[in-house]
Design a protein around this motif. Structure first.
Motif, PDB file in Angstrom:
ATOM      1  N   SER A   7     -33.306 -23.793  25.512  1.00  5.35           N
ATOM      2  CA  SER A   7     -33.569 -25.199  25.777  1.00  5.35           C
ATOM      3  C   SER A   7     -34.805 -25.766  25.090  1.00  5.35           C
ATOM      4  CB  SER A   7     -33.690 -25.426  27.286  1.00  5.35           C
ATOM      5  OG  SER A   7     -34.788 -24.710  27.805  1.00  5.35           O
ATOM      6  N   PHE A   8     -35.694 -24.902  24.561  1.00 10.26           N
ATOM      7  CA  PHE A   8     -36.895 -25.443  23.931  1.00 10.26           C
ATOM      8  C   PHE A   8     -37.446 -24.475  22.896  1.00 10.26           C
ATOM      9  CE2 PHE A   8     -38.657 -23.058  27.492  1.00 10.26           C
ATOM     10  CZ  PHE A   8     -39.827 -22.500  27.003  1.00 10.26           C
ATOM     11  N   GLU A  56     -38.308 -30.019  23.232  1.00 11.61           N
ATOM     12  CA  GLU A  56     -36.878 -29.998  23.528  1.00 11.61           C
ATOM     13  C   GLU A  56     -36.249 -30.843  22.432  1.00 11.61           C
ATOM     14  OE1 GLU A  56     -36.128 -31.565  27.401  1.00 11.61           O
ATOM     15  OE2 GLU A  56     -36.669 -29.693  28.386  1.00 11.61           O
ATOM     16  N   ARG A  92     -41.022 -31.732  33.350  1.00  7.96           N
ATOM     17  CA  ARG A  92     -40.661 -30.465  32.710  1.00  7.96           C
ATOM     18  C   ARG A  92     -41.513 -29.295  33.212  1.00  7.96           C
ATOM     19  NH1 ARG A  92     -37.247 -33.641  31.361  1.00  7.96           N
ATOM     20  NH2 ARG A  92     -36.135 -33.646  29.375  1.00  7.96           N
TER      21      ARG A  92
END
Length: 183
Positions: A7-8, A56, A92
């Motif tokens: 995801s990142f 992201e 986040r």
């Protein structure tokens, strides 16, 4: 070097290798994270070293920096990797961004410095201590233009990551001078 998961990504780069848009986005993120308690001095303290940038996709969601400082302890000036400007966007947090950025900065500390150090908030203490950073239990001071001055309000909020330096965590730790918050 960059770390990534599904995801990142985390990119590590020197200030000189970051374009103006990235630096502007990082400062804006930190101003948002610190809710108005982030000024020109705080930003200046984050420049001139390496940055860990969590994204992201193309969106910046986290920032941390590592700059060189000199800390005095036990009659020695220690080459120190000092952590600055650590922040993750509120929506986040607690998803591994801070840990991934700190892992990259800790890698640099262990490879290039005698010691890592940082000044923490109350909220940050559990995060850093869980990563192996040690709370400095001795007195803290700053080497100011007029001599060494105690920074008692920082006692208990300065953390270190020992690498090669011999430390007595009950002894005095003195930071070099800079404008704004010295720790």
């Amino acid at each position: 070097m960059a770390e990534s998961n599904s995801s990142f990504t985390v990119r590590v780069a020197h200030t000189a290798d970051l374009d103006a848009d990235t630096l502007t986005a990082a400062r804006s993120l930190l101003e948002e994270v610190f809710e108005g308690d982030f000024d020109d001095h705080d930003w200046e303290h984050s420049l001139g070293g390496v940055h860990a940038l969590a994204r992201e996709g193309s969106e910046l969601v986290g920032h941390a920096a590592l700059v060189q400082r000199r800390l005095l302890h036990g009659g020695r000036a220690l080459r120190t990797g000092y952590v600055e400007g650590v922040g993750v966007r509120a929506d986040r947090r607690r998803h591994g961004y801070g840990a991934a950025m700190m892992a990259e900065l800790e890698r640099v500390v262990r490879g290039a410095y005698e010691l890592g150090a940082l000044g923490s908030s109350d909220e940050g203490l559990p995060f850093y201590t869980a990563r192996g950073w040690l709370r400095w239990s001795g007195p803290t001071s700053a080497l100011t233009p007029t001599g060494v001055a105690r920074t008692a309000e920082e006692d208990g909020y300065v953390l270190v990551l020992p690498v090669t330096a011999e430390l007595d965590p009950t002894g005095e730790l003195v930071c070099d001078w800079r404008e704004g918050d010295v720790w």
